[in-house]
Motif scaffolding. Structure first.
Motif, mmCIF file in Angstrom:
data_model
loop_
_atom_site.group_PDB
_atom_site.id
_atom_site.type_symbol
_atom_site.label_atom_id
_atom_site.label_comp_id
_atom_site.label_asym_id
_atom_site.label_seq_id
_atom_site.Cartn_x
_atom_site.Cartn_y
_atom_site.Cartn_z
ATOM 1 N N ILE A 151 89.595 -22.099 -23.198
ATOM 2 C CA ILE A 151 90.639 -23.084 -22.868
ATOM 3 C C ILE A 151 91.975 -22.388 -22.676
ATOM 4 O O ILE A 151 92.706 -22.645 -21.706
ATOM 5 N N LEU A 152 92.325 -21.490 -23.588
ATOM 6 C CA LEU A 152 93.598 -20.765 -23.475
ATOM 7 C C LEU A 152 93.624 -19.892 -22.225
ATOM 8 O O LEU A 152 94.659 -19.780 -21.555
ATOM 9 N N SER A 153 92.494 -19.278 -21.901
ATOM 10 C CA SER A 153 92.431 -18.433 -20.716
ATOM 11 C C SER A 153 92.676 -19.245 -19.451
ATOM 12 O O SER A 153 93.393 -18.813 -18.544
ATOM 13 N N ARG A 154 92.084 -20.405 -19.389
ATOM 14 C CA ARG A 154 92.294 -21.256 -18.212
ATOM 15 C C ARG A 154 93.730 -21.773 -18.154
ATOM 16 O O ARG A 154 94.321 -21.860 -17.070
ATOM 17 N N ALA A 155 94.278 -22.145 -19.297
ATOM 18 C CA ALA A 155 95.659 -22.634 -19.316
ATOM 19 C C ALA A 155 96.628 -21.550 -18.878
ATOM 20 O O ALA A 155 97.650 -21.834 -18.236
ATOM 21 N N ALA A 156 96.322 -20.295 -19.214
ATOM 22 C CA ALA A 156 97.212 -19.193 -18.850
ATOM 23 C C ALA A 156 97.274 -18.989 -17.347
ATOM 24 O O ALA A 156 98.212 -18.353 -16.846
ATOM 25 N N ARG A 157 96.289 -19.499 -16.613
ATOM 26 C CA ARG A 157 96.313 -19.360 -15.162
ATOM 27 C C ARG A 157 97.201 -20.401 -14.489
ATOM 28 O O ARG A 157 97.456 -20.321 -13.291
ATOM 29 N N LEU A 158 97.664 -21.399 -15.257
ATOM 30 C CA LEU A 158 98.570 -22.407 -14.709
ATOM 31 C C LEU A 158 99.972 -21.812 -14.588
ATOM 32 O O LEU A 158 100.272 -20.754 -15.129
ATOM 33 N N THR A 159 100.833 -22.514 -13.895
ATOM 34 C CA THR A 159 102.192 -22.027 -13.647
ATOM 35 C C THR A 159 102.913 -21.761 -14.963
ATOM 36 O O THR A 159 103.035 -22.666 -15.797
ATOM 37 N N PRO A 160 103.431 -20.542 -15.182
ATOM 38 C CA PRO A 160 104.161 -20.257 -16.429
ATOM 39 C C PRO A 160 105.520 -20.960 -16.428
ATOM 40 O O PRO A 160 106.121 -21.203 -15.385
ATOM 41 N N VAL A 161 105.980 -21.299 -17.621
ATOM 42 C CA VAL A 161 107.286 -21.952 -17.779
ATOM 43 C C VAL A 161 108.029 -21.271 -18.913
ATOM 44 O O VAL A 161 107.449 -20.525 -19.712
#
Length: 867
Positions: free
Chosen positions: A524-534
């Motif tokens: 889950i964290l790996s996939r979330a890390a591929r989203l746009t960073p803020v």
């Protein structure tokens, strides 16, 4: 939160109403006026509109107010009328809401039994032109229409009752028994604004409306799971508004939601004139045999989820060939496997497709259907063709008189039954989603010897699995270190029915569970890390009680889209008013729905009820408005229950389950309309309107074949409300709380155990994982208004950062008033956000969809797609 503007009659709502619900936006049907000085008449009209909106729990933004103030009187009147009509429909305020006792709760009798005895005596002993058998008065007994019961006007107050006091069914509105209602004092000044308060914004002109419809359509097409019924309704409206059958550039190459895909492709095929241009796009997106079956079902007006049987309509020859061609190019072994899952449906569809007529053009499709039908092979032309095709398929066999395939599912079940883990793991590796769905079973079968191999397979499979499956597996597996007592199942179906069973599974070793949880959380964290960073994200701690959505296919159409199982705090010192409205149809006949409250102590022992058998509980702790036993159109019928939480707590009540029963066993979907909900009231229940749109916090439809709905459970002493949104399929008739109290207790206890055990991932957890993977700074807002800030340290992993968020190990203070927030997960959208930021808010409040990308709970899940 999505404020859904539902039509209580089942009619399709407008695009404006849809975008109002999804974006809180109002569009002008004429070009925006040039800036000018507002006239006094316009300002007066705006003031009146604002007052009407406030009475419904809505406000105008400054921008929208100015646009409306600059509009012509005609524009303002048209916009205002349409806006108020849409909101009233959403709240249920467009219906009559008169209860049996019109001065409820003040006039609700204190002795329910005495009222019942008076009614029975009147039925049995009262005679025409005779003194009243109850009071002896002369010339006071008259027959009411249409039931013709003899009613004494001295014993029964025609100014307070809205129906026949004997049978409690609706009577003619002009019957002399019905007198003008008692004056009800106006509402006081203590009516607080609802938690769902929304500030409406200016969406723009017609071109902006089309653009916004396209944006909302894109959101729905990107969802990975099955859409909720409300989102399904919206999809149809948005397709008509933003979809184009002549220019398919808006159509994604991949639509991840299988049921959504079927509905979109069926919509493309809705107009036969466009078949030549859209068929290539349709067949290119049919990647499994089940895709073909879903498409045919939706096109025939059936269920995209394939839960209920469909009567397939005739299929034109060009479409028939296109569907067979799509089947033929797929792996025939996989096609046979998929057909085996829906045997009866495929047999019926095959009658429409005529695959054997095209056995030479589409031989593999014909072979799969022959295996499905168990066609006996002979020396005929068809059999020779099937045998020739089967010789080219390694998994097919014609040694017996029938075509047969070595089915994957049968091999898996055999291997599991024989506890052959080395054999089952390669099979499950072919379908990683199935490995995660069966993870608990496989780990129990593996034992200590093979558990590491299972976990290694899990690590390889997780990156290829849909996000909802990962979250479901994570929630389930992390609770398996302890022995459970009961299991709760929500089988796939048209309604959210909960089934209970004893939990006979042995616990799993801590080390095994810990590694499985680490693998799934890491994915889950790996996939979330591929989203746009803020840079900065904000999380409301109150989201910890909200559950990440599951089984949305069966969610009720509701004013506030709250995932099933979610728990929210209730305000202190205020009264809850449950409400129910329904209206009969020609198919339903006379119907009697009953709104009830079942009350239990700490041990889930049934303590009391508030329903038609007991109109008052513990004085005024719970008060029922009376039992209406018919709901003819167009007025329908209404029931209410007032709940004073302080008095209920003093009476020893811990849990209260709200229920709606169909007394005479008429399914909800046979009614012309049926909805229920609750209000949170500040003032004395004896004042103000019985139904106050401003105080409505939730309103939901009663639909489906169910005869009983359990919408919510209240922890009286904990002052929380848990949204259940489930139905029960009781048999028989004369349904009432006292007949099902034990089942309600078992169900309530099991559901609380399920949703508090961690077996369902919380939205607060999901928000924390996404924020930890995407943001350098994370700020947690607590219920008391205080904040704590966390900064990701140099070299700190997302997993370690996620664990630290919410702990006392805080970092520097962050002033939200002066900080650009780019990502927010909120209970209420009352936080200024930077333009272009993303935000989930259960109650959007003042968030502007033109400046902020508003996310639904489902979008938080769908964002975690595999790479």
């Amino acid at each position: 939160m999505t404020m859904t503007t539902m039509t209580t009659t089942g009619a399709r709502r407008s695009l404006d109403a849809t975008l109002l619900s999804r974006r809180g936006a109002v569009y002008l049907t004429a070009p925006a006026p040039l800036p000018m000085t507002s006239s006094p008449d316009s300002l007066a009209g705006i003031t009146l509109l604002e007052a009407d909106l406030l009475e419904r729990g809505f406000l105008l933004s400054n921008g929208l107010r100015q646009i409306l103030a600059d509009s012509t009187d005609t524009q303002l009147a048209a916009t205002g009328r349409a806006l108020l009509a849409d909101i009233d429909t959403a709240l249920g305020a467009d219906r009559d809401h008169t209860p049996l006792f019109r001065s409820f709760p003040a006039s609700t009798p204190t002795d329910t039994l005495a009222l019942y005895v008076d009614r029975v005596l009147s039925v049995l002993l009262q005679a025409p032109e005779q003194p009243c058998v109850l009071c002896g008065s002369n010339a006071t007994v008259h027959a009411v229409a249409p039931c013709a019961h003899l009613v004494c006007t001295s014993c029964f107050d025609g100014a307070d009752l809205s129906a026949c006091p004997i049978c409690q069914r609706q009577i003619d509105a002009d019957d002399p028994f019905l007198l003008p209602a008692h004056h009800r004092p106006a509402a006081g000044a203590r009516r607080a604004l609802p938690s769902r308060l929304r500030i409406l914004t200016h969406g723009g002109d017609l071109a902006d409306r089309t653009a916004d419809a396209t944006a909302e359509l894109t959101v729905l097409l990107s969802r990975t799971g099955a859409l909720s019924p409300q989102d399904t309704d919206d999809l149809a409206i948005l397709l008509d508004a933003a979809g184009d059958r002549t220019d398919l550039r808006w159509l994604p190459e991949t639509i991840p939601g299988r049921e959504t895909k079927a509905r979109v492709l069926a919509w493309l095929l809705d107009d036969p004139e466009h078949h030549p241009s859209v068929l290539p796009a349709v067949t290119a997106r049919l990647t499994t045999a089940t895709d073909v079956l879903r498409l045919a079902a939706v096109r025939s007006g059936g269920d995209a989820g394939l839960v209920t049987p469909t009567r397939f309509t005739a299929i034109p020859r060009p479409l028939r060939r296109a569907l067979l061609e799509a089947l033929d190019r797929l792996d025939v072994t996989q096609v046979a496997e998929d057909m085996h899952r829906y045997t009866q449906a495929w047999k019926h569809l095959a009658e429409r497709l005529h695959p054997f007529e095209y056995r030479t053009r589409y031989p593999q499709a014909a072979l799969a259907v022959a295996a499905l039908r168990e066609t006996v092979l002979t020396d005929g032309l068809l059999s020779r063709s099937l045998k020739a095709t089967a010789r080219r398929v390694p998994a097919a066999s014609t040694n017996r008189p029938k075509v047969a395939f070595a089915l994957w599912s049968a091999q898996v079940e055999t291997a599991l039954a024989e506890a052959d883990v080395p054999r089952v793991l390669p099979l499950l590796a072919q379908r990683p989603g199935e490995l995660l769905r069966r993870l608990d079973h496989v780990l129990r079968t593996a034992g200590d010897d093979h558990a590491p191999r299972v976990l290694d397979a899990l690590e390889q499979a997780a990156p290829r699995v849909a996000p909802a499956v990962i979250l479901s597996a994570l929630g389930e597996i992390r609770t398996r270190t302890r022995k459970g007592t009961k299991r709760v199942f929500f089988p796939k179906g048209g309604n959210a029915k909960a089934h209970l069973a004893a939990d006979e599974r042995a616990p799993l070793p801590d080390a095994v569970v810990d590694r499985a949880v680490s693998i799934l959380t890491g994915e889950i964290l790996s996939r979330a890390a591929r989203l746009t960073p803020v840079d900065t994200a904000v999380i409301d701690a109150g989201l910890n009680g909200v559950i990440a959505p599951f089984a949305e296919r069966t969610a009720s159409r509701a004013l506030v889209t709250l995932p099933r199982g979610s728990e929210l705090p209730l305000p202190d010192g205020r009264t809850l008013r449950l409400f129910l409205h329904w209206m009969e149809s020609a198919d339903s006949g006379t119907t009697d729905l009953d709104l009830s409250a079942a009350m239990f102590n700490d041990s889930w022992e049934h303590v009391g009820t508030c329903d038609y058998t007991r109109l008052r509980f513990a004085g005024s702790a719970a008060i029922h408005s009376g039992d209406l036993q018919s709901a003819p159109a167009p007025q329908g019928a209404n029931e209410y229950v007032d709940l004073d939480l302080d008095q209920l707590a003093a009476a020893g009540i811990r849990y209260l389950v709200a229920t709606v029963f169909s007394y005479n066993n008429v399914p909800f979907d046979q009614l012309a309309e049926a909805f229920a909900g609750f209000m949170v009231r500040d003032e004395d229940g004896n004042t103000g309107a019985v139904f106050d749109p401003r105080q409505v916090e939730q309103r939901f439809d009663l639909t489906g074949q169910a005869r009983a709905s359990l919408p919510l459970l209240i922890d009286v002493q904990g002052r929380t409300m848990r949204w259940l949104d489930i139905v029960q399929g009781f048999t028989g008739t004369h349904h009432a709380v006292h007949r099902h109290a034990n089942h309600l207790a078992d169900l309530g206890e099991a559901l609380i155990g399920l949703f508090t055990s961690g077996a369902r991932v919380g939205l607060g957890e999901l928000a924390t994982w996404q924020a930890a993977a995407r943001a350098r700074n994370v700020v947690v807002r607590h219920l008391d208004g205080s904040t704590t800030a966390y900064q990701r340290h140099q070299g700190e992993s997302a997993a370690d950062f996620a664990v630290r968020i919410g702990t006392p190990l805080t970092d520097r203070h962050v002033d939200l008033a002066t900080t650009d927030v780019n990502l927010a997960y909120l209970l209420r959208g009352d936080l200024p956000l930077a333009d272009g930021s993303e935000a989930y808010a259960l109650h959007p409040a003042g968030l502007d969809a033109r400046q902020v990308r508003l996310l639904g709970a489902s979008d938080l899940v769908s964002a975690l797609v595999p790479e």
